[in-house]
Design an enzyme around this catalytic site. Structure first.
Site, PDB file in Angstrom:
ATOM      1  N   TYR A 110       9.539  52.376-143.095  1.00 23.48           N
ATOM      2  CA  TYR A 110       8.471  51.833-143.917  1.00 23.48           C
ATOM      3  C   TYR A 110       7.189  51.680-143.111  1.00 23.48           C
ATOM      4  CZ  TYR A 110       9.929  47.467-141.624  1.00 23.48           C
ATOM      5  OH  TYR A 110      10.265  46.514-140.690  1.00 23.48           O
ATOM      6  N   ILE A 151       8.242  42.311-141.636  1.00 21.17           N
ATOM      7  CA  ILE A 151       7.744  43.546-141.029  1.00 21.17           C
ATOM      8  C   ILE A 151       8.054  43.526-139.536  1.00 21.17           C
ATOM      9  CG2 ILE A 151       5.755  45.053-140.755  1.00 21.17           C
ATOM     10  CD1 ILE A 151       6.715  44.449-143.694  1.00 21.17           C
ATOM     11  N   GLU A 152       8.935  44.440-139.149  1.00 20.38           N
ATOM     12  CA  GLU A 152       9.385  44.499-137.760  1.00 20.38           C
ATOM     13  C   GLU A 152       9.340  45.927-137.218  1.00 20.38           C
ATOM     14  OE1 GLU A 152      13.281  42.776-137.982  1.00 20.38           O
ATOM     15  OE2 GLU A 152      12.526  40.718-138.093  1.00 20.38           O
ATOM     16  N   GLY A 153       8.542  46.759-137.861  1.00 21.38           N
ATOM     17  CA  GLY A 153       8.442  48.146-137.426  1.00 21.38           C
ATOM     18  C   GLY A 153       7.297  48.842-138.130  1.00 21.38           C
ATOM     19  N   GLN A 207      10.416  33.143-137.206  1.00 19.76           N
ATOM     20  CA  GLN A 207      11.703  33.375-136.545  1.00 19.76           C
ATOM     21  C   GLN A 207      11.684  32.803-135.126  1.00 19.76           C
ATOM     22  OE1 GLN A 207      13.464  37.368-137.038  1.00 19.76           O
ATOM     23  NE2 GLN A 207      11.822  37.827-138.495  1.00 19.76           N
TER      24      GLN A 207
END
Length: 299
Positions: A110, A151-153, A207
């Site tokens: 994504y 969103i981590e990428g 987190q």
């Protein structure tokens, strides 16, 4: 007389307990959808432990890709099998629980290639999961409460555009679209730090795990407390949640034992006007550990 006195004392004690716990109890947000062994959505909501349930994830979208949800073994989106969740989602919402769609996650292809791409994704999300209309809604006619940015990428570009377009759809459609996000605790977040500056996010569950520089370690709250102050001071969100793993197995590091959370961590952060509660990863681990049940009266 003795019986009346005992009843009166019990009643007064109950009132005091409600006043102590009920007026300052925050919410717990949980992630559901990444394990077929975590129970059903209605079972999760029936616990009474959660104020938010994040359906995880929509890991494929953007740059012209056909968006596709992935809810592990719960349903097969390729055969339109997730429409069966429509009544489950509504049953949770009937209990006052906000049900969000989490986009992104730790795996998946994504990213947003442009502002125009962000607008197309926003249109898709509005028509297929929120207050719009489509003939191919993955969850049928259930209307989710909003979109959760995990969103981590990909890249860190155009997430602010996506937030603006989603918020705009909500205003024009007359249906509030809640925007939430789950950034990492190093401040500012490398992926959605820019988007959070828009001030459009209602809840941000940070987190505080898998990041030793800003998480709790046994007997040392300093790193977590410093990071918490940064997030609550500089992020223009309505409320901030403390994101934690629901068991030691749920993350590589950052788990906080119940006794440490209630005696050390929560007393240090709950004074903030931005504090709203705890986010837990995930329902699967929480069901195994009973973490949310153990902490809910302290949150």
């Amino acid at each position: 007389m003795a019986i009346k006195s005992a009843i009166s004392f019990a009643f007064i004690s109950s009132v005091i307990l409600v006043l102590v716990l009920g007026t300052d109890v925050g919410d717990i947000a949980i992630y559901w959808g990444q394990s077929g062994n975590e129970g059903t959505l209605p079972e999760s909501c029936a616990t009474g432990n959660y104020g938010f349930v994040n359906l995880a994830f929509l890991p494929t979208f953007g740059n012209g890709q056909t968006p596709m949800i992935n809810l592990a073994g719960h349903c097969d989106p390729y055969s339109n099998g997730c429409t069966n969740l429509s009544s489950d989602i509504k049953s949770c919402q009937a209990k006052g629980i906000k049900v969000m769609l989490s986009i992104g996650g730790g795996a998946g292809g994504y990213y947003l290639s442009s502002s125009h791409d962000a607008r197309q994704v926003a249109t898709y999300l509005w028509n297929n999961f929120l207050g719009g209309k489509s003939v191919s809604r993955p969850f049928g006619n259930a209307v989710l409460d909003g979109i959760d940015f995990v969103i981590e990428g990909g890249t860190n570009q155009h997430w602010d555009d996506l937030a603006r377009y989603l918020s705009g759809y909500g205003k024009r459609g007359g249906t509030k679209v809640y925007l939430t996000a789950a950034p990492q605790c190093p401040f500012p977040d490398a992926w959605v730090g820019g988007a959070l500056k828009t001030g459009l996010f209602d809840y941000v569950w940070v987190q505080f795990y898998n990041n030793p520089t800003c998480q709790y370690t046994a007997g040392d709250i300093g790193n977590l407390e410093n990071a918490w102050k940064q997030w609550t001071t500089y992020v223009p969100a309505t409320k901030i949640f403390l994101g934690l793993p629901a068991s030691p197995k749920a993350a590589g590091s950052g788990f906080i034992p119940v006794a440490d959370l209630t005696s050390q961590v929560l007393p240090a952060i709950k004074d903030s006007s931005k504090y709203e509660g705890i986010m837990l990863w995930s329902r699967y681990y929480d069901e195994q550990s009973g973490y949310s049940s153990a902490i809910k009266n302290y949150v």
